[in-house]
Motif scaffolding. Structure first.
Motif, PDB file in Angstrom:
ATOM      1  N   TYR A  81     -12.704  70.228 -23.323  1.00 11.74           N
ATOM      2  CA  TYR A  81     -11.699  71.174 -23.952  1.00 11.74           C
ATOM      3  C   TYR A  81     -10.592  70.400 -24.733  1.00 11.74           C
ATOM      4  O   TYR A  81     -10.304  69.127 -24.057  1.00 11.74           O
ATOM      5  N   GLU A  82     -10.099  70.934 -25.821  1.00 18.30           N
ATOM      6  CA  GLU A  82      -8.962  70.289 -26.364  1.00 18.30           C
ATOM      7  C   GLU A  82      -7.756  71.262 -26.242  1.00 18.30           C
ATOM      8  O   GLU A  82      -7.848  72.443 -26.414  1.00 18.30           O
ATOM      9  N   VAL A  83      -6.773  70.505 -25.973  1.00 16.47           N
ATOM     10  CA  VAL A  83      -5.331  71.346 -25.590  1.00 16.47           C
ATOM     11  C   VAL A  83      -4.649  71.651 -27.163  1.00 16.47           C
ATOM     12  O   VAL A  83      -4.600  70.799 -27.936  1.00 16.47           O
ATOM     13  N   GLN A  84      -4.272  72.817 -27.315  1.00 16.27           N
ATOM     14  CA  GLN A  84      -3.243  73.106 -28.442  1.00 16.27           C
ATOM     15  C   GLN A  84      -2.189  73.904 -27.586  1.00 16.27           C
ATOM     16  O   GLN A  84      -2.329  74.983 -26.954  1.00 16.27           O
ATOM     17  N   LEU A 130     -11.242  71.421 -14.907  1.00 15.42           N
ATOM     18  CA  LEU A 130     -11.046  71.252 -16.198  1.00 15.42           C
ATOM     19  C   LEU A 130     -10.767  69.687 -16.486  1.00 15.42           C
ATOM     20  O   LEU A 130     -10.111  68.878 -15.806  1.00 15.42           O
ATOM     21  N   GLN A 131     -11.376  69.089 -17.582  1.00 13.57           N
ATOM     22  CA  GLN A 131     -10.991  67.721 -18.066  1.00 13.57           C
ATOM     23  C   GLN A 131     -11.023  67.788 -19.476  1.00 13.57           C
ATOM     24  O   GLN A 131     -11.945  68.225 -19.971  1.00 13.57           O
ATOM     25  N   LEU A 132     -10.016  67.151 -19.988  1.00  7.03           N
ATOM     26  CA  LEU A 132      -9.844  67.424 -21.409  1.00  7.03           C
ATOM     27  C   LEU A 132     -10.753  66.310 -22.123  1.00  7.03           C
ATOM     28  O   LEU A 132     -11.113  65.534 -21.769  1.00  7.03           O
ATOM     29  N   SER A 133     -10.874  66.476 -23.533  1.00  4.01           N
ATOM     30  CA  SER A 133     -11.646  65.692 -24.365  1.00  4.01           C
ATOM     31  C   SER A 133     -11.289  64.069 -24.233  1.00  4.01           C
ATOM     32  O   SER A 133     -10.275  63.885 -24.356  1.00  4.01           O
ATOM     33  N   SER A 134     -12.380  63.260 -23.848  1.00  4.83           N
ATOM     34  CA  SER A 134     -12.035  62.022 -23.645  1.00  4.83           C
ATOM     35  C   SER A 134     -13.254  61.089 -24.032  1.00  4.83           C
ATOM     36  O   SER A 134     -14.343  60.965 -23.364  1.00  4.83           O
ATOM     37  N   PRO A 135     -13.064  60.046 -25.043  1.00  4.54           N
ATOM     38  CA  PRO A 135     -14.151  59.261 -25.567  1.00  4.54           C
ATOM     39  C   PRO A 135     -14.545  58.334 -24.420  1.00  4.54           C
ATOM     40  O   PRO A 135     -15.571  57.939 -24.291  1.00  4.54           O
ATOM     41  N   GLU A 136     -13.652  58.269 -23.433  1.00  5.76           N
ATOM     42  CA  GLU A 136     -13.771  57.210 -22.286  1.00  5.76           C
ATOM     43  C   GLU A 136     -14.667  57.819 -21.257  1.00  5.76           C
ATOM     44  O   GLU A 136     -15.376  57.129 -20.658  1.00  5.76           O
ATOM     45  N   ASP A 137     -14.732  59.227 -21.187  1.00  2.00           N
ATOM     46  CA  ASP A 137     -15.464  59.923 -20.189  1.00  2.00           C
ATOM     47  C   ASP A 137     -16.117  61.118 -20.666  1.00  2.00           C
ATOM     48  O   ASP A 137     -15.623  62.270 -20.560  1.00  2.00           O
ATOM     49  N   PRO A 138     -17.096  61.037 -21.602  1.00  2.00           N
ATOM     50  CA  PRO A 138     -17.917  62.161 -22.273  1.00  2.00           C
ATOM     51  C   PRO A 138     -18.528  63.048 -21.187  1.00  2.00           C
ATOM     52  O   PRO A 138     -19.002  64.153 -21.555  1.00  2.00           O
ATOM     53  N   ARG A 139     -18.771  62.654 -19.957  1.00  2.00           N
ATOM     54  CA  ARG A 139     -19.560  63.589 -18.846  1.00  2.00           C
ATOM     55  C   ARG A 139     -18.626  64.197 -18.132  1.00  2.00           C
ATOM     56  O   ARG A 139     -18.913  64.859 -17.011  1.00  2.00           O
ATOM     57  N   GLY A 140     -17.360  64.453 -18.538  1.00  2.00           N
ATOM     58  CA  GLY A 140     -16.354  65.152 -17.545  1.00  2.00           C
ATOM     59  C   GLY A 140     -16.601  66.502 -17.228  1.00  2.00           C
ATOM     60  O   GLY A 140     -16.337  66.717 -15.870  1.00  2.00           O
TER      61      GLY A 140
END
Length: 216
Positions: free
Chosen positions: A48-51, A120-130
């Motif tokens: 999920y991406e926050v806006q 919920l976990q926001l989009s993160s390249p470090e944790d793609p399986r969130g």
């Protein structure tokens, strides 16, 4: 918290900008937009991406200090995609809305209750399986999308809204032949009614706020 901190920094209560404009209320509306992340072969993760939309209610519109503050807030917090100024409506005056930064509306996504995340976990390249993983790529983004303006009412708890819609659908007791006519009173942007629309013959929404009717 970062958005609220930026607002307090650039429009501090009692500060010149807030006093000049007669700032009386700040509304911060957050949207969580789903993104599909490929993992292993045939497996996808919903992230999920926050806006964020910031709405500033003022007595005196078009103050330069408020516009400068809005631009600074958006620059400091990249998630802020919309800052609008609301004025008027007191003592019979006309409502005025001015877009200071970005767009007039904010895209709100409500996932179907079968696909709603429990956390919920926001989009993160470090944790793609969130977030929840699935073999159905379309399930990551399925649901309802709304473009909501600052004056429109909308449910604010993203995680609980799909559960609310499930309970509304159950409580309606709609017929299996889709023959019911549904009245959605004080409907806002139409969230509850549109959620059950596929299971009824027709849907009528009733709302007094014109902006909300346009959004619906």
């Amino acid at each position: 918290n970062s958005v609220l901190a930026a607002v307090r920094l650039h429009l501090p209560p009692g500060g010149w900008g807030a006093r000049e404009a007669g700032l009386s209320r700040v509304m911060i509306r957050t949207a969580l937009l789903p993104k599909t992340k490929p993992l292993d072969a045939g497996v996808y993760a919903a992230q999920y991406e926050v806006q964020v939309m910031v709405a500033l209610t003022v007595d005196t519109p078009a103050c330069a200090s408020v516009r400068l503050a809005a631009e600074a807030i958006a620059q400091e917090v990249p998630e802020v995609v919309s800052v609008v100024e609301l004025s008027g409506g007191r003592q019979g005056g006309a409502h005025v809305e001015e877009v200071l930064v970005g767009s007039r509306t904010l895209r709100m996504h409500v996932p179907h209750h079968s696909n709603a995340p429990s956390s919920l976990q926001l989009s993160s390249p470090e944790d793609p399986r969130g977030n929840r993983q699935t073999e159905d790529e379309s399930a990551c983004t399925s649901g309802l999308d709304f473009d909501v303006s600052a004056r429109s009412f909308f449910q604010i708890n993203t995680l609980q809204t799909p559960r609310l819609l499930k309970e509304v659908e159950r409580a309606c007791g709609l017929r299996s032949d889709n023959s019911d006519v549904v009245l959605d009173l004080f409907c806002g942007a139409g969230l509850l009614g549109l959620a059950v629309a596929p299971r009824c013959r027709s849907l009528v929404g009733v709302e007094v706020v014109e902006d909300a009717v346009q959004d619906a």
